[in-house]
Scaffold this motif. Sequence first.
Motif, PDB file in Angstrom:
ATOM      1  N   ASN A 110       1.720   9.237  -6.013  1.00  0.00           N
ATOM      2  CA  ASN A 110       2.047  10.642  -5.812  1.00  0.00           C
ATOM      3  C   ASN A 110       3.172  11.104  -6.736  1.00  0.00           C
ATOM      4  O   ASN A 110       3.095  12.190  -7.314  1.00  0.00           O
ATOM      5  CB  ASN A 110       2.402  10.917  -4.351  1.00  0.00           C
ATOM      6  N   LEU A 111       4.203  10.288  -6.896  1.00  0.00           N
ATOM      7  CA  LEU A 111       5.288  10.643  -7.806  1.00  0.00           C
ATOM      8  C   LEU A 111       4.773  10.775  -9.244  1.00  0.00           C
ATOM      9  O   LEU A 111       5.130  11.711  -9.953  1.00  0.00           O
ATOM     10  CB  LEU A 111       6.406   9.594  -7.747  1.00  0.00           C
ATOM     11  N   CYS A 112       3.934   9.837  -9.656  1.00  0.00           N
ATOM     12  CA  CYS A 112       3.396   9.875 -11.020  1.00  0.00           C
ATOM     13  C   CYS A 112       2.449  11.053 -11.211  1.00  0.00           C
ATOM     14  O   CYS A 112       2.412  11.660 -12.288  1.00  0.00           O
ATOM     15  CB  CYS A 112       2.682   8.570 -11.355  1.00  0.00           C
ATOM     16  N   SER A 113       1.692  11.383 -10.195  1.00  0.00           N
ATOM     17  CA  SER A 113       0.753  12.502 -10.326  1.00  0.00           C
ATOM     18  C   SER A 113       1.495  13.820 -10.472  1.00  0.00           C
ATOM     19  O   SER A 113       1.015  14.739 -11.139  1.00  0.00           O
ATOM     20  CB  SER A 113      -0.217  12.539  -9.157  1.00  0.00           C
ATOM     21  N   VAL A 114       2.661  13.932  -9.871  1.00  0.00           N
ATOM     22  CA  VAL A 114       3.476  15.132 -10.053  1.00  0.00           C
ATOM     23  C   VAL A 114       3.842  15.270 -11.536  1.00  0.00           C
ATOM     24  O   VAL A 114       3.916  16.376 -12.067  1.00  0.00           O
ATOM     25  CB  VAL A 114       4.739  15.075  -9.162  1.00  0.00           C
ATOM     26  N   GLN A 115       4.023  14.154 -12.200  1.00  0.00           N
ATOM     27  CA  GLN A 115       4.376  14.196 -13.623  1.00  0.00           C
ATOM     28  C   GLN A 115       3.224  14.709 -14.486  1.00  0.00           C
ATOM     29  O   GLN A 115       3.438  15.134 -15.617  1.00  0.00           O
ATOM     30  CB  GLN A 115       4.841  12.824 -14.096  1.00  0.00           C
ATOM     31  N   PHE A 116       2.003  14.681 -13.966  1.00  0.00           N
ATOM     32  CA  PHE A 116       0.898  15.306 -14.700  1.00  0.00           C
ATOM     33  C   PHE A 116       1.182  16.802 -14.876  1.00  0.00           C
ATOM     34  O   PHE A 116       0.881  17.378 -15.917  1.00  0.00           O
ATOM     35  CB  PHE A 116      -0.439  15.132 -13.960  1.00  0.00           C
TER      36      PHE A 116
ATOM     37  N   VAL B   8      -1.642   2.324  -9.378  1.00  0.00           N
ATOM     38  CA  VAL B   8      -0.851   3.556  -9.358  1.00  0.00           C
ATOM     39  C   VAL B   8      -1.452   4.578 -10.314  1.00  0.00           C
ATOM     40  O   VAL B   8      -1.590   5.764  -9.972  1.00  0.00           O
ATOM     41  CB  VAL B   8       0.626   3.262  -9.723  1.00  0.00           C
ATOM     42  N   ALA B   9      -1.842   4.133 -11.502  1.00  0.00           N
ATOM     43  CA  ALA B   9      -2.433   5.045 -12.491  1.00  0.00           C
ATOM     44  C   ALA B   9      -3.732   5.641 -11.956  1.00  0.00           C
ATOM     45  O   ALA B   9      -3.940   6.863 -12.034  1.00  0.00           O
ATOM     46  CB  ALA B   9      -2.679   4.311 -13.801  1.00  0.00           C
ATOM     47  N   PHE B  10      -4.601   4.820 -11.395  1.00  0.00           N
ATOM     48  CA  PHE B  10      -5.863   5.320 -10.862  1.00  0.00           C
ATOM     49  C   PHE B  10      -5.630   6.239  -9.655  1.00  0.00           C
ATOM     50  O   PHE B  10      -6.317   7.245  -9.486  1.00  0.00           O
ATOM     51  CB  PHE B  10      -6.815   4.179 -10.536  1.00  0.00           C
ATOM     52  N   GLY B  11      -4.636   5.898  -8.823  1.00  0.00           N
ATOM     53  CA  GLY B  11      -4.282   6.783  -7.716  1.00  0.00           C
ATOM     54  C   GLY B  11      -3.777   8.127  -8.211  1.00  0.00           C
ATOM     55  O   GLY B  11      -4.111   9.177  -7.657  1.00  0.00           O
ATOM     56  N   SER B  12      -2.991   8.116  -9.277  1.00  0.00           N
ATOM     57  CA  SER B  12      -2.476   9.360  -9.863  1.00  0.00           C
ATOM     58  C   SER B  12      -3.599  10.205 -10.429  1.00  0.00           C
ATOM     59  O   SER B  12      -3.608  11.433 -10.265  1.00  0.00           O
ATOM     60  CB  SER B  12      -1.474   9.045 -10.976  1.00  0.00           C
TER      61      SER B  12
ATOM     62  N   PHE C  84       0.835  -1.208   0.000  1.00  0.00           N
ATOM     63  CA  PHE C  84       0.000   0.000   0.000  1.00  0.00           C
ATOM     64  C   PHE C  84       0.873   1.262   0.000  1.00  0.00           C
ATOM     65  O   PHE C  84       0.577   2.227  -0.702  1.00  0.00           O
ATOM     66  CB  PHE C  84      -0.962   0.022   1.191  1.00  0.00           C
ATOM     67  N   ALA C  85       1.937   1.237   0.777  1.00  0.00           N
ATOM     68  CA  ALA C  85       2.847   2.388   0.828  1.00  0.00           C
ATOM     69  C   ALA C  85       3.526   2.603  -0.524  1.00  0.00           C
ATOM     70  O   ALA C  85       3.642   3.742  -0.989  1.00  0.00           O
ATOM     71  CB  ALA C  85       3.889   2.189   1.920  1.00  0.00           C
ATOM     72  N   ILE C  86       3.947   1.538  -1.157  1.00  0.00           N
ATOM     73  CA  ILE C  86       4.588   1.638  -2.475  1.00  0.00           C
ATOM     74  C   ILE C  86       3.607   2.220  -3.494  1.00  0.00           C
ATOM     75  O   ILE C  86       3.960   3.112  -4.265  1.00  0.00           O
ATOM     76  CB  ILE C  86       5.100   0.249  -2.932  1.00  0.00           C
ATOM     77  N   ILE C  87       2.382   1.732  -3.486  1.00  0.00           N
ATOM     78  CA  ILE C  87       1.369   2.225  -4.431  1.00  0.00           C
ATOM     79  C   ILE C  87       1.067   3.699  -4.149  1.00  0.00           C
ATOM     80  O   ILE C  87       1.007   4.514  -5.075  1.00  0.00           O
ATOM     81  CB  ILE C  87       0.094   1.363  -4.373  1.00  0.00           C
ATOM     82  N   PHE C  88       0.916   4.055  -2.888  1.00  0.00           N
ATOM     83  CA  PHE C  88       0.609   5.442  -2.518  1.00  0.00           C
ATOM     84  C   PHE C  88       1.730   6.392  -2.937  1.00  0.00           C
ATOM     85  O   PHE C  88       1.487   7.425  -3.571  1.00  0.00           O
ATOM     86  CB  PHE C  88       0.354   5.545  -1.008  1.00  0.00           C
TER      87      PHE C  88
END
Length: 174
Positions: A37-43, A160-164, A29-33
């Motif tokens: 967050n890292l991937c969402s910054v790339q948005f 990860v994609a859906f979290g982003s 869960f921590a890895i996915i979270f």
Amino acid sequence: MIFDWAVFFKMMTMMQSFTLDWSNLCQLFAIIFITSNLCSVQFAVAHEVMHKPDKFYRILATLHMSKLYYMHFTYHHLYRHHYQVATPNDPSTSLKGENVYEFVVRCIKYSWKGVYNDEQKLGKPFLQNYALLSILSSLVFAGLVYLVFGLQPMIVHSLVAFGSIFYLESINYI
């Protein structure tokens, strides 16, 4: 964007050998979270890149969005959101009294639907309809992740994609 792709490949290779059991579920869960967050910054990076006038940059931003199953965002943001911002017609603008969960669902649904309707009005055939291509690109990318890395990495990448996406749209909500 290079950093983001490096994180993606590291995550996928790590998930190939990750043993899922109750003792390391919290770690997963921590890895996915954190990765979401890292991937969402790339948005934000892709957002700036898509605004550059050269077509190369728009393609680069679109590829990044495709990796996170959100390719239609490029079209929606450039050709709909900028013209409808802060109006009831803009699904990327939160409505008074709407909670974040309602907003995210509405935003995803109606931003995609708006792109689809625009493409239909232009009479574009199936393989040129940007909204349908966004779904196809997501399925192809997920399929490639499955073929190259396996089922577990594909599921983790999808989470990860859906979290982003949720993180991006939560920012839009605010």
